[in-house]
Write a protein that holds these residues in place. Structure first.
Motif, PDB file in Angstrom:
ATOM      1  N   LEU A  90       0.827  -1.203   0.000  1.00 47.99           N
ATOM      2  CA  LEU A  90       0.000   0.000   0.000  1.00 47.99           C
ATOM      3  C   LEU A  90       0.862   1.255   0.000  1.00 47.99           C
ATOM      4  O   LEU A  90       0.553   2.242  -0.681  1.00 47.99           O
ATOM      5  CB  LEU A  90      -0.930  -0.012   1.216  1.00 47.99           C
ATOM      6  N   GLU A  91       1.962   1.239   0.751  1.00 48.79           N
ATOM      7  CA  GLU A  91       2.863   2.395   0.762  1.00 48.79           C
ATOM      8  C   GLU A  91       3.455   2.629  -0.622  1.00 48.79           C
ATOM      9  O   GLU A  91       3.671   3.773  -1.036  1.00 48.79           O
ATOM     10  CB  GLU A  91       3.984   2.175   1.778  1.00 48.79           C
ATOM     11  N   PHE A  92       3.677   1.555  -1.356  1.00 50.27           N
ATOM     12  CA  PHE A  92       4.278   1.645  -2.679  1.00 50.27           C
ATOM     13  C   PHE A  92       3.397   2.405  -3.669  1.00 50.27           C
ATOM     14  O   PHE A  92       3.865   2.877  -4.701  1.00 50.27           O
ATOM     15  CB  PHE A  92       4.562   0.234  -3.201  1.00 50.27           C
ATOM     16  N   LEU A  93       2.112   2.555  -3.350  1.00 49.56           N
ATOM     17  CA  LEU A  93       1.217   3.317  -4.217  1.00 49.56           C
ATOM     18  C   LEU A  93       1.631   4.785  -4.302  1.00 49.56           C
ATOM     19  O   LEU A  93       1.255   5.469  -5.266  1.00 49.56           O
ATOM     20  CB  LEU A  93      -0.221   3.221  -3.698  1.00 49.56           C
ATOM     21  N   LEU A 138      -2.240   3.467   3.412  1.00 48.99           N
ATOM     22  CA  LEU A 138      -2.489   4.501   2.395  1.00 48.99           C
ATOM     23  C   LEU A 138      -1.929   5.847   2.841  1.00 48.99           C
ATOM     24  O   LEU A 138      -1.442   6.633   2.007  1.00 48.99           O
ATOM     25  CB  LEU A 138      -3.990   4.611   2.135  1.00 48.99           C
ATOM     26  N   LEU A 139      -1.986   6.127   4.143  1.00 49.77           N
ATOM     27  CA  LEU A 139      -1.377   7.349   4.651  1.00 49.77           C
ATOM     28  C   LEU A 139       0.130   7.322   4.425  1.00 49.77           C
ATOM     29  O   LEU A 139       0.745   8.338   4.065  1.00 49.77           O
ATOM     30  CB  LEU A 139      -1.688   7.515   6.145  1.00 49.77           C
ATOM     31  N   PRO A 231       7.563  -4.559  -2.709  1.00 46.99           N
ATOM     32  CA  PRO A 231       6.427  -5.287  -2.115  1.00 46.99           C
ATOM     33  C   PRO A 231       6.639  -6.796  -2.087  1.00 46.99           C
ATOM     34  O   PRO A 231       6.228  -7.472  -1.135  1.00 46.99           O
ATOM     35  CB  PRO A 231       5.263  -4.910  -3.037  1.00 46.99           C
ATOM     36  N   VAL A 232       7.263  -7.328  -3.141  1.00 47.81           N
ATOM     37  CA  VAL A 232       7.539  -8.765  -3.171  1.00 47.81           C
ATOM     38  C   VAL A 232       8.554  -9.129  -2.090  1.00 47.81           C
ATOM     39  O   VAL A 232       8.395 -10.123  -1.365  1.00 47.81           O
ATOM     40  CB  VAL A 232       8.051  -9.186  -4.560  1.00 47.81           C
ATOM     41  N   ILE A 257      -0.239  -4.654  -8.406  1.00 47.23           N
ATOM     42  CA  ILE A 257       0.411  -3.355  -8.192  1.00 47.23           C
ATOM     43  C   ILE A 257       1.843  -3.378  -8.713  1.00 47.23           C
ATOM     44  O   ILE A 257       2.309  -2.429  -9.354  1.00 47.23           O
ATOM     45  CB  ILE A 257       0.364  -2.982  -6.694  1.00 47.23           C
ATOM     46  N   VAL A 258       2.560  -4.467  -8.454  1.00 46.37           N
ATOM     47  CA  VAL A 258       3.927  -4.590  -8.967  1.00 46.37           C
ATOM     48  C   VAL A 258       3.916  -4.626 -10.490  1.00 46.37           C
ATOM     49  O   VAL A 258       4.739  -3.982 -11.158  1.00 46.37           O
ATOM     50  CB  VAL A 258       4.601  -5.859  -8.405  1.00 46.37           C
TER      51      VAL A 258
END
Length: 270
Positions: A90-93, A138-139, A231-232, A257-258
């Protein structure tokens, strides 16, 4: 390539080790120690001349320090709720959103839809859904996006790594009362402090130096592509170090997402 992969592995292993101290000092305590370690390391290496900074240099440094601390606190709090793999995904977004927002290509619009589908898969409503943890993740994404934009501004206005070091020092000062309160309320164990210090070294000092080394030698696109593995790496590290299992839906969401980030970067080379 070795530096970039090493940076990602170090970052995720550091986060996993830091989470082992949560039962004793909580996410806030781990982040506080991490900020202290980052501040000491970066100030020692860069030795910024703070007295000559102008207000035009100071204001983005102040905001960067705030974003730095907020990003780590929200991420570690998310890890405490939903685990390492989902929190980092989620942070990677954050950086992914910046990359997609800066483009007007149709392929990037498709990538944004793929990433959105991944988020929906991760956050699908069910009785066991931890919405607080998801919100914290998300924050962390918003804070990471702000961190990237502010770092870019600081890099243009402050020579070398002086701006980043000053921001880390300010963030460490902000978290100083947190450390004092924790010590007064419940003296931490040696093991918990050791885990938190390891998190500071592995997740702040080592990745910062490795990324600085890498960005001077590889194109930004290649660097962004390697960031896609975080993320992975987080999911694998959470499984090996913490025993955190992911279901098929979580794995599919991470993969989407990746894949969105990888597709966007690979096609942008053409």
């Amino acid at each position: 390539m070795v530096a970039m992969v090493g940076s990602g592995v170090s970052n995720q292993v550091g986060a996993a080790i830091g989470s082992l101290a949560f039962p004793v000092i909580g996410p806030a305590g781990v982040v506080a120690v991490r900020q202290y370690v980052a501040a000491i390391a970066l100030m020692s290496l860069s030795r910024p001349r703070l007295s000559v900074f102008t207000w035009r240099q100071w204001w983005p440094v102040l905001l960067l320090g705030l974003a730095f601390g907020s990003m780590n606190l929200s991420l570690y709090s998310a890890i405490d709720h939903i685990g390492l793999g989902l929190a980092v995904t989620l942070e990677f977004l954050g950086p992914l959103s910046i990359a997609l927002a800066a483009s007007r290509r149709r392929i990037d619009a498709c990538c944004a839809l793929i990433a959105a589908a991944g988020v929906v898969t991760l956050m699908r409503p069910q009785p066991s859904t931890d919405y607080l943890g998801m919100g914290l993740g998300l924050l962390a994404a918003v804070c990471w996006a702000s961190y990237i934009l502010l770092n870019r501004t600081v890099g243009r206005r402050v020579p070398g790594a002086q701006g980043s070091a000053a921001a880390a020092a300010l963030s460490g000062l902000v978290f100083l009362p947190v450390g004092i309160i924790l010590v007064l309320r419940q003296p931490p164990t040696t093991g918990a402090v050791s885990y938190a210090v390891a998190a500071g070294v592995l997740s702040s000092a080592v990745p910062y130096l490795a990324d600085l080394f890498s960005l001077r030698r590889v194109p930004a696109q290649a660097f962004g592509l390697f960031m896609s593995i975080n993320p992975v790496l987080a999911a694998v590290t959470g499984w090996i170090v913490l025993g955190q299992q992911l279901g098929w839906s979580e794995s599919a969401g991470i993969g989407a997402i990746v894949a969105a980030n990888t597709l966007s970067i690979v096609t942008s080379r053409r």
